[in-house]
Design an enzyme around this catalytic site. Structure first.
Site, short mmCIF file in Angstrom:
data_model
loop_
_atom_site.label_atom_id
_atom_site.label_comp_id
_atom_site.label_asym_id
_atom_site.label_seq_id
_atom_site.Cartn_x
_atom_site.Cartn_y
_atom_site.Cartn_z
N LYS A 1 0.81 -1.23 0.00
CA LYS A 1 0.00 0.00 0.00
C LYS A 1 0.85 1.28 0.00
O LYS A 1 0.49 2.27 -0.64
CB LYS A 1 -0.95 0.01 1.20
CG LYS A 1 -2.03 -1.07 1.14
CD LYS A 1 -3.01 -0.91 2.30
CE LYS A 1 -3.96 -2.10 2.38
NZ LYS A 1 -5.01 -1.90 3.39
N ASP B 1 -10.07 2.44 2.85
CA ASP B 1 -10.21 1.83 4.18
C ASP B 1 -10.96 2.77 5.13
O ASP B 1 -11.72 2.31 5.99
CB ASP B 1 -8.84 1.49 4.78
CG ASP B 1 -8.20 0.29 4.10
OD1 ASP B 1 -8.94 -0.56 3.55
OD2 ASP B 1 -6.95 0.21 4.10
#
Ligand code: ATR
Length: 273
Positions: free
Chosen positions: A65, A101
């Site tokens: 990420k 997220d």
């Protein structure tokens, strides 16, 4: 045919293909969503080549990420703040990206306990890994002040540095004191999952109006949620965060905004058990 996928290492256990496959079938879209194993040493080359790969975009999971965020030319403010991107797409030939997220965490609570964020007050987040950063950001966005408790206090301090003044880093010895003050308690650690190293938290100290959620969803009822339920507290499990974080990516790549339905949840729950 529109192609997307998820890159990570390891990637074999990712449930993302199941989620996106469900939506592709539901909408009858001529598309695919595959697991793409990419070793850490190969991630830079993968992101460099992504705009010319024929893929509409990808989800990014551990450990890529942060690397993804460095490669994205058009990084949105959420991903820039977190220094991590989990959803990438191509815009005018350039790599664009965000981090869903935060959306996933908030949408899960909005769905599970509507009104959970009013009035905002103190939230207690336990754990300071990558996922905790997204949780903290979401809680700040909804007006909470955050106490961030971690076994390794230095990691909590590093996360808190991103929002000076509104995030208080503490050690786990502060849990009992903060449990009585916090309106919302979020566990982001794997503590207690394997029968050892349970959190040093006395659940009797938690106020009866407080909300407890866990971002871990294997098992669906984590030790923290089980203890909270035994106390009669309101809880939300972590699976909805996984399901909701997938929504914006699907919409970007396939052009339809999908919904998180009970059928989708059942499909994933069956696979988990
Ligand atoms: P991620 O980035 O996916 O959130 P991570 O970086 O592995 O995962 O972080 C896991 C979190 O769980 C950390 O906050 C870790 O605490 P440390 O930073 O001190 O390592 C926490 N954690 C894991 N096992 C724990 C245990 N038995 N007791 C307390 N905290 C634990």
């Amino acid at each position: 045919m529109t192609k997307a996928g998820v890159i990570g290492w390891p990637i074999a256990h990712s449930r993302s293909p199941m989620i996106h496959g469900f939506w592709l079938r539901q909408f009858g879209i001529d598309g695919s969503y595959e697991r793409i194993p990419v070793e850490p040493g190969a991630a830079d080359a993968f992101f460099e080549g992504l705009p010319r790969s024929g893929l509409a975009g990808v989800n990014v999971t551990l450990p890529h990420k942060e690397t993804a965020a460095r490669h994205v030319r058009r990084l949105d403010p959420v991903a820039a703040d977190l220094g991590a991107a989990n959803t990438l797409w191509i815009e005018d030939g350039e790599l664009a990206g965000t981090n869903t997220d935060v959306h996933g965490f908030l949408a899960n609570l909005d769905e599970g306990l509507p009104g959970w964020d009013a009035p905002a007050g103190l939230a207690l987040v336990i754990g300071a890994g990558g996922a905790a950063r997204a949780v903290v950001r979401g809680l700040l966005d909804r007006g909470f002040d955050v106490a961030l408790a971690n076994r390794t206090v230095a990691r909590a301090e590093a996360v808190a540095a991103a929002a000076p003044g509104r995030v208080r880093p503490v050690g786990l010895d502060a849990l009992d004191r903060l449990a009585g003050e916090a309106r919302v308690i979020v566990n982001t650690t794997s503590a207690g999952l394997h029968g050892e190293g349970d959190l040093p938290l006395d659940f009797d100290r938690i106020g009866s109006e407080s909300i407890i959620t866990d971002i871990v969803y294997v098992p669906l009822e984590t030790p923290v949620l089980a203890r909270a339920r035994a106390r009669g507290l309101r809880t939300v499990d972590g699976l909805g965060m996984l399901l909701h974080q997938a929504v914006p990516g699907f919409e970007k790549w396939f052009g339809v905004r999908p919904e998180v339905t009970p059928e989708l949840r059942e499909l994933v729950v069956a696979d988990l058990s």
